[in-house]
Enzyme design. Structure first.
Site, PDB file in Angstrom:
ATOM      1  N   HIS A 192     -10.942   0.102   1.955  1.00 55.75           N
ATOM      2  CA  HIS A 192     -12.034   0.987   2.356  1.00 55.75           C
ATOM      3  C   HIS A 192     -13.362   0.274   2.556  1.00 55.75           C
ATOM      4  O   HIS A 192     -14.329   0.896   2.953  1.00 55.75           O
ATOM      5  CB  HIS A 192     -12.164   2.140   1.346  1.00 55.75           C
ATOM      6  N   SER A 215      -9.419   0.725   7.963  1.00 53.02           N
ATOM      7  CA  SER A 215      -8.114   0.339   8.464  1.00 53.02           C
ATOM      8  C   SER A 215      -8.235  -0.502   9.728  1.00 53.02           C
ATOM      9  O   SER A 215      -9.141  -0.296  10.538  1.00 53.02           O
ATOM     10  CB  SER A 215      -7.292   1.597   8.794  1.00 53.02           C
ATOM     11  N   LYS A 257      -1.405  14.134   9.787  1.00 55.82           N
ATOM     12  CA  LYS A 257      -0.446  13.164  10.334  1.00 55.82           C
ATOM     13  C   LYS A 257       0.403  12.568   9.212  1.00 55.82           C
ATOM     14  O   LYS A 257       1.622  12.421   9.348  1.00 55.82           O
ATOM     15  CB  LYS A 257      -1.192  12.062  11.080  1.00 55.82           C
ATOM     16  N   ASP A 258      -0.254  12.233   8.081  1.00 57.01           N
ATOM     17  CA  ASP A 258       0.486  11.698   6.937  1.00 57.01           C
ATOM     18  C   ASP A 258       1.458  12.736   6.378  1.00 57.01           C
ATOM     19  O   ASP A 258       2.579  12.406   5.995  1.00 57.01           O
ATOM     20  CB  ASP A 258      -0.487  11.260   5.835  1.00 57.01           C
ATOM     21  N   GLU A 288      20.661  -6.124  -5.161  1.00 55.22           N
ATOM     22  CA  GLU A 288      20.424  -4.943  -4.349  1.00 55.22           C
ATOM     23  C   GLU A 288      19.992  -5.382  -2.949  1.00 55.22           C
ATOM     24  O   GLU A 288      19.455  -6.478  -2.772  1.00 55.22           O
ATOM     25  CB  GLU A 288      19.334  -4.079  -4.996  1.00 55.22           C
TER      26      GLU A 288
END
Lengths: 424, 189
Positions: A219, A223, A247-248, A291
């Site tokens: 921040h 972004s 959107k998220d 894994e």
């Protein structure tokens, strides 16, 4: 764009909000960092994966706490207590499937998040520390996932723990002592299981702390975006809420459908059946594999016929990421404007997939060769290709601003004309 | 598209009804309700996981063979993690318990309502005051002033029917639900 003209949201005028905020400015924080927070207007769905990773961390902590309420961290009781969770505890099967498959989902999300950063050059100035913190989170995740996999105390748990802790024995002189210390004994046993459980419970909260630093660093400069250019003014940004919260949320719903498919219809696809056999220190399963999310690194480990060399190379494959902001000499961030890098990016993705495939196969013949070639390519990518690309590549012309390609030339030109631009 | 004549179109808001509601309001509410329902249902799975599990519930009833218990003898069995007193009462104890039906009882209850067969008294051996286990099961134990049980923690006295007679406990020793599966076996719970 360090600072922007902050206009408080309407809810900030509420008298209770004001009372609290005057004493603890938590609402100001929420409003500035989540509601009014200006984000580039052109973020695509690949920018969903950061918030997805954060939500997966919460899902893993919650399901993990409820599993811990029924888990018995002792060699005598661990395997049976997991069986009890699956059969007797109300919805225990659901919580464990969420946790098991959640680990895989978490890694898928984080791998896409990392590749997003690689493709769009999100690690470059001024986001180097943001990138470092991400690598730290990734390392902590790997340690947490490894220790978590030991807890059910199946055959893969036990032998995975034995193999991975034995990596440290490769170091000369101190190696044996480190392994003895990690085990708290002369083999992987009850003390090892106890401490792995304690640390497995602790680590996610450490991760949460580093995630806060990651967000803080994010921040400061905001972004990155698909164009990889800095915002030139308010016309390049939109408030986080409602544009990116919606959107998220939509991306989250789609992601949860995929997650739920694995939890309800295919919970063992991503696991190994040998872990349904209780740990037996006297018998090693014929084919040990980690894994799936560790397979590429496992392939790097096995690519070298030297014990210490393999270990150093494996740790090096992650350590090299810390240097990435300086190994990539190009000033252009986004691969959209880097035709040559774009090719090498996809070759790198194929290289990682090849490593994953090689890691899943027995270390002999063709898979071993593929693993070795891909390992060489992996390091060439960072140490040779990226530095040279910056010199030899001719990037495409960058757009003048984020708003320009989004709004179309004419309109953006008008906006740009009214707003004096700062030179990037 | 056929729309009711009452709808108007406003820019950015979609079709708007005269009362001010829009399609977006409907989407917000339905999406919110959907997510909320999912969260509540998932939350219930997590909360319910803390309730007694199937293996715990499977141990919720206990069978007791009464045949080896002689007259005047008492045994303690575990039921749901708590002690249960099973006393084979003597004729005098039964008579005393019946006689005391008329005494001043803090928690009045006739002996007949506390037993299924007068010679077998079955009680949850947890003092109703603060949860200690009263004395009186062993022959050497203090049985209190009324020949039943005596709680050493805060001095509650219980009689031969397990009723509170003196002390801070507010209620009689509880009688668990049990049934005679045959003449010499009971199943508690």
């Amino acid at each position: 764009m360090a600072k922007y003209d902050y206009v408080p949201s309407p809810f900030m005028a509420n008298s209770i909000v004001k009372w609290v905020d005057h004493r603890l400015p938590i609402f100001t924080l929420i409003d500035e960092q989540l509601v009014k927070y200006p984000a580039p207007r052109n973020l695509n769905y690949l920018w969903n994966f950061g918030s997805l990773a954060g939500i997966m961390l919460v899902v893993m902590i919650l399901s993990g706490i409820f599993l811990a309420m029924n888990y018995n961290p002792s060699t005598a009781g661990a395997f049976d207590s997991v069986e009890r969770i699956m059969r007797d505890v109300n919805y225990g099967w659901l919580i464990r499937y969420i946790h098991m498959n959640g680990a895989s989902m978490f890694f898928i999300v984080v791998y896409i998040h990392i590749l997003r950063g690689l493709y769009y050059g999100s690690y470059k100035y001024p986001r180097e520390i943001l990138w470092w913190l991400g690598i730290v989170i990734f390392l902590l995740m790997m340690a947490t996932a490894f220790m978590g996999y030991v807890l059910p105390w199946g055959q893969m748990s036990f032998w995975g723990a034995t193999v991975i802790t034995n990596l440290f024995s490769a170091f000369p002189i101190v190696g044996e002592h480190i392994v003895l210390w990690l085990w708290g004994g002369f083999s992987v046993d009850n003390p090892t299981l106890n401490r792995f459980f304690a640390l497995h419970y602790l680590m996610p909260f450490v991760i949460a702390g580093v995630v806060l630093l990651h967000l803080w660093a994010l921040h400061v400069h905001g972004s990155n975006n698909p164009l990889g250019i800095d915002a030139k003014g308010p016309q390049d940004k939109i408030p986080f809420h409602p544009y990116y919260t919606v959107k998220d949320a939509f991306g989250l719903a789609v992601f949860f459908i995929i997650f739920a498919y694995f939890v309800f219809f295919s919970p063992y696809t991503l696991g190994h059946p040998d872990n349904w056999i209780e740990a037996n220190p006297l018998v090693t399963p014929p084919h040990i594999v980690p894994e799936w999310y560790f397979l590429p690194f496992y392939a790097v480990l096995r690519a070298v016929p030297d014990k210490l060399g393999g270990v150093l190379l494996m740790f090096g494959s992650i350590a090299i990421l810390f240097l990435l902001p300086w190994l990539d000499t190009s000033r252009v961030r986004s691969a959209r404007f880097r035709p040559a890098y774009r090719v090498f990016f996809w070759l790198f993705v194929i290289c990682c997939l090849a490593l994953g495939w090689a890691g899943a196969m027995p270390a002999e013949g063709v898979p071993l060769l593929v693993g070795q070639v891909a390992t060489v390519w992996y390091f060439l990518h960072f140490l040779v290709f990226l530095p040279l690309l910056g010199w030899f590549e001719r990037p495409l012309p960058l757009p003048a601003s984020i708003a320009e390609p989004v709004l179309g030339g004419g309109k953006a030109g008008m906006v740009a004309a009214t707003k004096p631009m700062e030179k990037a | 598209m056929a729309q009711p004549g009452s709808t108007t179109i406003t820019e950015g808001e979609g079709r708007k009804h005269p009362d001010g509601t829009t399609r977006r309001d409907f989407l917000y509410l339905s999406a919110g309700a959907f997510a909320g329902t999912g969260a509540v249902l998932t939350g219930w799975a997590f909360i319910h996981s803390m309730n007694p599990a199937a293996d715990v519930l499977a141990l919720a009833s206990t069978e007791v063979n009464l045949a080896p218990i002689a007259v005047g003898q008492a045994i303690t069995v575990t039921w749901r993690g708590k002690p249960v007193f099973v006393r084979h009462r003597t004729a005098e104890e039964i008579a005393k318990a019946k006689e005391d039906d008329k005494a001043a009882l803090p928690d009045p209850q006739p002996d007949a309502r506390r037993v299924q067969k007068p010679e077998w008294l079955v009680l949850v051996g947890v003092c109703t005051h603060l949860g200690c286990v009263p004395l009186g099961q062993k022959p050497s134990d203090a049985k209190g002033d009324f020949g039943g049980w005596f709680c050493p923690c805060h001095g509650s006295h219980y009689d031969t029917s397990g009723r509170i007679r003196r002390g801070p406990a507010p209620a009689n020793l509880a009688v668990p639900s049990y049934a005679f599966t045959n003449d010499t076996t009971i199943r508690i719970g």
